[in-house]
Scaffold this motif. Structure first.
Motif, PDB file in Angstrom:
ATOM      1  N   ASN A  44       0.531 -21.728  -5.995  1.00  0.00           N
ATOM      2  CA  ASN A  44       1.374 -21.382  -5.772  1.00  0.00           C
ATOM      3  C   ASN A  44       1.694 -19.084  -6.409  1.00  0.00           C
ATOM      4  OD1 ASN A  44       2.772 -22.767  -3.808  1.00  0.00           O
ATOM      5  ND2 ASN A  44       3.523 -24.375  -6.241  1.00  0.00           N
ATOM      6  N   PRO A  45       0.488 -19.673  -7.518  1.00  0.00           N
ATOM      7  CA  PRO A  45       0.020 -18.315  -8.199  1.00  0.00           C
ATOM      8  C   PRO A  45      -0.259 -16.930  -7.260  1.00  0.00           C
ATOM      9  CG  PRO A  45      -1.181 -20.498  -9.503  1.00  0.00           C
ATOM     10  CD  PRO A  45      -0.669 -20.809  -7.574  1.00  0.00           C
ATOM     11  N   HIS A  46      -0.674 -16.873  -6.524  1.00  0.00           N
ATOM     12  CA  HIS A  46      -0.818 -15.840  -5.610  1.00  0.00           C
ATOM     13  C   HIS A  46       0.374 -15.838  -4.719  1.00  0.00           C
ATOM     14  CE1 HIS A  46      -4.901 -16.466  -7.334  1.00  0.00           C
ATOM     15  NE2 HIS A  46      -4.425 -17.649  -6.566  1.00  0.00           N
ATOM     16  N   LEU A  47       1.131 -16.290  -4.733  1.00  0.00           N
ATOM     17  CA  LEU A  47       2.383 -16.765  -4.029  1.00  0.00           C
ATOM     18  C   LEU A  47       3.579 -15.434  -4.539  1.00  0.00           C
ATOM     19  CD1 LEU A  47       1.579 -19.481  -0.641  1.00  0.00           C
ATOM     20  CD2 LEU A  47       1.703 -16.679  -0.988  1.00  0.00           C
ATOM     21  N   TYR A  48       4.083 -15.939  -5.327  1.00  0.00           N
ATOM     22  CA  TYR A  48       5.619 -16.330  -5.677  1.00  0.00           C
ATOM     23  C   TYR A  48       4.919 -15.431  -7.789  1.00  0.00           C
ATOM     24  CZ  TYR A  48       6.500 -19.525  -3.195  1.00  0.00           C
ATOM     25  OH  TYR A  48       7.206 -20.832  -2.134  1.00  0.00           O
ATOM     26  N   LYS A  49       5.393 -14.328  -7.809  1.00  0.00           N
ATOM     27  CA  LYS A  49       5.526 -13.901  -9.250  1.00  0.00           C
ATOM     28  C   LYS A  49       6.436 -14.145 -10.109  1.00  0.00           C
ATOM     29  CE  LYS A  49       7.109  -9.508  -6.141  1.00  0.00           C
ATOM     30  NZ  LYS A  49       7.633  -7.908  -6.315  1.00  0.00           N
ATOM     31  N   LYS A  50       7.082 -15.154  -9.809  1.00  0.00           N
ATOM     32  CA  LYS A  50       7.824 -16.283 -11.354  1.00  0.00           C
ATOM     33  C   LYS A  50       7.587 -17.046 -11.288  1.00  0.00           C
ATOM     34  CE  LYS A  50      11.421 -12.432 -11.590  1.00  0.00           C
ATOM     35  NZ  LYS A  50      12.833 -12.304 -10.957  1.00  0.00           N
ATOM     36  N   ILE A  51       6.754 -17.819 -11.766  1.00  0.00           N
ATOM     37  CA  ILE A  51       6.735 -19.082 -11.989  1.00  0.00           C
ATOM     38  C   ILE A  51       6.885 -19.841 -13.422  1.00  0.00           C
ATOM     39  CG2 ILE A  51       4.963 -20.944 -12.001  1.00  0.00           C
ATOM     40  CD1 ILE A  51       3.497 -19.862  -9.594  1.00  0.00           C
ATOM     41  N   ALA A  52       8.136 -20.686 -13.649  1.00  0.00           N
ATOM     42  CA  ALA A  52       7.820 -20.694 -15.385  1.00  0.00           C
ATOM     43  C   ALA A  52       6.679 -21.460 -15.803  1.00  0.00           C
ATOM     44  CB  ALA A  52       9.555 -22.057 -14.746  1.00  0.00           C
ATOM     45  N   TYR A  53       5.813 -21.859 -15.453  1.00  0.00           N
ATOM     46  CA  TYR A  53       4.202 -22.454 -15.989  1.00  0.00           C
ATOM     47  C   TYR A  53       3.240 -21.536 -15.626  1.00  0.00           C
ATOM     48  CZ  TYR A  53       3.915 -25.075 -11.575  1.00  0.00           C
ATOM     49  OH  TYR A  53       4.067 -25.242 -10.027  1.00  0.00           O
ATOM     50  N   ASN A  54       2.286 -21.894 -16.440  1.00  0.00           N
ATOM     51  CA  ASN A  54       0.726 -21.569 -15.922  1.00  0.00           C
ATOM     52  C   ASN A  54       0.086 -23.017 -16.233  1.00  0.00           C
ATOM     53  OD1 ASN A  54      -1.948 -21.097 -16.369  1.00  0.00           O
ATOM     54  ND2 ASN A  54      -1.195 -19.099 -17.183  1.00  0.00           N
ATOM     55  N   TRP A  55      -0.160 -23.630 -14.665  1.00  0.00           N
ATOM     56  CA  TRP A  55      -0.938 -24.683 -14.839  1.00  0.00           C
ATOM     57  C   TRP A  55      -2.434 -24.812 -16.013  1.00  0.00           C
ATOM     58  CZ3 TRP A  55      -5.481 -25.742 -13.807  1.00  0.00           C
ATOM     59  CH2 TRP A  55      -6.668 -25.225 -12.901  1.00  0.00           C
ATOM     60  N   ASP A  56      -2.750 -24.466 -15.556  1.00  0.00           N
ATOM     61  CA  ASP A  56      -4.489 -24.036 -16.714  1.00  0.00           C
ATOM     62  C   ASP A  56      -3.574 -24.104 -17.952  1.00  0.00           C
ATOM     63  OD1 ASP A  56      -7.243 -23.788 -17.106  1.00  0.00           O
ATOM     64  OD2 ASP A  56      -7.618 -22.064 -16.464  1.00  0.00           O
ATOM     65  N   ARG A  57      -2.617 -23.484 -18.754  1.00  0.00           N
ATOM     66  CA  ARG A  57      -2.147 -23.475 -19.794  1.00  0.00           C
ATOM     67  C   ARG A  57      -1.339 -24.660 -19.712  1.00  0.00           C
ATOM     68  NH1 ARG A  57       1.314 -19.273 -20.611  1.00  0.00           N
ATOM     69  NH2 ARG A  57       2.903 -21.144 -19.744  1.00  0.00           N
ATOM     70  N   ASP A  58      -0.403 -25.203 -18.966  1.00  0.00           N
ATOM     71  CA  ASP A  58       0.636 -26.070 -19.743  1.00  0.00           C
ATOM     72  C   ASP A  58       0.141 -27.097 -18.879  1.00  0.00           C
ATOM     73  OD1 ASP A  58       2.207 -24.147 -21.062  1.00  0.00           O
ATOM     74  OD2 ASP A  58       2.964 -23.859 -18.737  1.00  0.00           O
ATOM     75  N   LEU A  59      -0.494 -27.779 -17.506  1.00  0.00           N
ATOM     76  CA  LEU A  59      -1.253 -28.469 -17.071  1.00  0.00           C
ATOM     77  C   LEU A  59      -2.440 -29.274 -17.628  1.00  0.00           C
ATOM     78  CD1 LEU A  59       0.571 -28.959 -14.198  1.00  0.00           C
ATOM     79  CD2 LEU A  59       1.342 -30.133 -15.953  1.00  0.00           C
ATOM     80  N   GLN A  60      -2.922 -30.725 -18.477  1.00  0.00           N
ATOM     81  CA  GLN A  60      -3.969 -31.022 -18.520  1.00  0.00           C
ATOM     82  C   GLN A  60      -3.876 -32.063 -16.824  1.00  0.00           C
ATOM     83  OE1 GLN A  60      -6.876 -31.358 -20.409  1.00  0.00           O
ATOM     84  NE2 GLN A  60      -7.434 -32.523 -18.491  1.00  0.00           N
ATOM     85  N   PRO A  61      -5.326 -31.304 -16.424  1.00  0.00           N
ATOM     86  CA  PRO A  61      -5.856 -31.959 -15.031  1.00  0.00           C
ATOM     87  C   PRO A  61      -6.655 -33.453 -15.050  1.00  0.00           C
ATOM     88  CG  PRO A  61      -6.771 -29.710 -14.734  1.00  0.00           C
ATOM     89  CD  PRO A  61      -5.946 -29.721 -16.370  1.00  0.00           C
ATOM     90  N   ILE A  62      -6.496 -34.756 -14.298  1.00  0.00           N
ATOM     91  CA  ILE A  62      -6.686 -35.757 -15.046  1.00  0.00           C
ATOM     92  C   ILE A  62      -7.547 -36.255 -13.755  1.00  0.00           C
ATOM     93  CG2 ILE A  62      -6.684 -38.040 -15.072  1.00  0.00           C
ATOM     94  CD1 ILE A  62      -3.243 -37.485 -15.969  1.00  0.00           C
ATOM     95  N   THR A  63      -7.597 -36.142 -12.362  1.00  0.00           N
ATOM     96  CA  THR A  63      -8.666 -36.329 -11.222  1.00  0.00           C
ATOM     97  C   THR A  63      -8.133 -35.849 -10.083  1.00  0.00           C
ATOM     98  OG1 THR A  63     -10.558 -38.343 -10.501  1.00  0.00           O
ATOM     99  CG2 THR A  63      -8.314 -38.510 -11.073  1.00  0.00           C
ATOM    100  N   ARG A  64      -9.129 -35.212  -9.773  1.00  0.00           N
ATOM    101  CA  ARG A  64      -8.884 -34.695  -7.796  1.00  0.00           C
ATOM    102  C   ARG A  64      -8.704 -36.342  -7.367  1.00  0.00           C
ATOM    103  NH1 ARG A  64     -13.006 -31.379  -5.603  1.00  0.00           N
ATOM    104  NH2 ARG A  64     -14.423 -33.182  -5.561  1.00  0.00           N
ATOM    105  N   LEU A  65      -8.053 -37.133  -6.411  1.00  0.00           N
ATOM    106  CA  LEU A  65      -7.155 -38.142  -6.221  1.00  0.00           C
ATOM    107  C   LEU A  65      -8.136 -38.127  -4.559  1.00  0.00           C
ATOM    108  CD1 LEU A  65      -4.019 -38.980  -7.160  1.00  0.00           C
ATOM    109  CD2 LEU A  65      -6.399 -39.913  -7.793  1.00  0.00           C
ATOM    110  N   VAL A  66      -7.975 -37.055  -3.713  1.00  0.00           N
ATOM    111  CA  VAL A  66      -8.280 -37.035  -2.474  1.00  0.00           C
ATOM    112  C   VAL A  66      -8.218 -35.582  -1.872  1.00  0.00           C
ATOM    113  CG1 VAL A  66      -7.481 -39.964  -1.494  1.00  0.00           C
ATOM    114  CG2 VAL A  66      -5.884 -37.725  -1.449  1.00  0.00           C
ATOM    115  N   SER A  67      -9.772 -35.516  -0.857  1.00  0.00           N
ATOM    116  CA  SER A  67      -9.211 -34.127   0.044  1.00  0.00           C
ATOM    117  C   SER A  67      -8.405 -34.459   0.987  1.00  0.00           C
ATOM    118  CB  SER A  67     -10.488 -33.647   0.390  1.00  0.00           C
ATOM    119  OG  SER A  67     -11.024 -33.718  -0.988  1.00  0.00           O
TER     120      SER A  67
END
Length: 328
Positions: free
Chosen positions: A103-126
């Motif tokens: 999404n950061p590469h397709l949308y100019k306006k995003i209300a959050y920054n995932w790298d700043r506002d979210l804490q990754p816990i784990t990838r689950l599946v590919s």
């Protein structure tokens, strides 16, 4: 989607990582109340299924109710934003897909920054996708579809589960590598996306194998390829798109992962990661995921953050090469 009750065979999981947290939250027992997992896509799709299978086992493991809420719209950004703005206490969590990196590469306006506002816990599946056509399309292979598309430039369509998702990107990559012009038609989730294909509103789709299997098994749609480099056990007779020589090297695989709001206390983050890793390694659950074309693939929070950053860079390159434009 029916619920799956699976036997809980746990295997050992590694302990992990670090994250800053307020002392008052870090010292609180967890969990003591209901946990909510937000799925930012509609019921019936692969992200929803993963959310519900994870939530069912988390409830058993943590001893508190776990509910899944589908908060949909804007290519997953509405539900993701709700979690990003939630209190970081471990009671509002997120299961999201590869849109996180896209999404950061397709949308100019995003209300959050995932790298700043979210804490990754784990990838689950590919999650490789399956390329499928409606039963009226006279193509039983990727090569035949490419030929058919070249005979009908700009006339054929492919569906995805929403604007600006890995499925759309897969379609655009396919167009570029195959030298065809198949127009994108977005739907709001996998269920309407597949219904449109079965109903012959569109000619082709890229969709998660788990969501597509009932349609494939009832012969309402025809699978002709998978988007991983190699075939998958869930559809062993369906070749990889990359097996078609002009498309050698074709690969675009989605992923589903587990997140919390940034600032979640380290002890809660560790507990959620360890629990999710154990759950994804349960033999019966892992077999269930593989039967749907999902490959359990867990990691540490730090590893998962670095993985998303790497996928984001890869998506940026594909988007630039495909000439996709930013949306508002």
């Amino acid at each position: 989607m029916r619920k799956h009750h699976l036997t809980a065979h746990l295997v050992a999981a590694a302990c992990l990582f670090a994250a800053a947290a307020p002392a008052s939250l870090a010292q609180a027992p967890y969990p003591t109340q209901q946990i909510k997992i937000i799925c930012p896509f509609p019921a019936g799709g692969g992200t929803d299924l993963t959310s519900r299978l994870l939530g069912e086992q988390l409830q058993r493991m943590l001893g508190q109710p776990v509910v899944v809420e589908n908060r949909t719209g804007a290519s997953g950004m509405i539900g993701t934003d709700a979690v990003a703005k939630s209190k970081p206490d471990g009671y509002t969590l997120l299961v999201a897909s590869g849109e996180m990196a896209l999404n950061p590469h397709l949308y100019k306006k995003i209300a959050y920054n995932w790298d700043r506002d979210l804490q990754p816990i784990t990838r689950l599946v590919s999650v490789p996708n399956v390329m499928a056509v409606n039963m009226d399309v006279p193509a039983k292979s990727v090569a035949e579809f490419v030929a058919y598309a070249k005979q009908n430039p700009g006339k054929l369509t492919f569906s995805s589960s929403g604007i600006g998702n890995p499925q759309q990107l897969t379609g655009e990559l396919f167009n570029k590598m195959a030298g065809v012009q198949v127009r994108h038609v977005p739907y709001k989730g996998a269920a309407p996306q597949l219904a449109a294909l079965a109903g012959k509103e569109v000619d082709m789709t890229f969709v998660s194998i788990g969501a597509a299997k009932p349609f494939i098994e009832s012969q309402r749609i025809r699978p002709i390829g998978v988007t991983s480099l190699k075939r998958v056990s869930a559809l062993p007779d369906v070749p990889a798109i990359a097996e078609h020589p002009p498309l050698a090297g074709f690969e675009l695989v989605n992923f589903f992962g587990f997140y919390a709001p940034a600032g979640i206390p380290d002890p809660i983050l560790k507990r959620l990661n360890a629990a999710a890793v154990q759950i994804m390694q349960m033999p019966e659950l892992a077999a269930k995921f593989r039967s749907l074309g999902f490959e359990p693939s867990t990691n540490t929070p730090d590893q998962y953050r670095q993985f998303i950053r790497g996928e984001s860079a890869k998506f940026a390159t594909i988007i630039a090469e495909a000439g996709l434009k930013l949306s508002e």
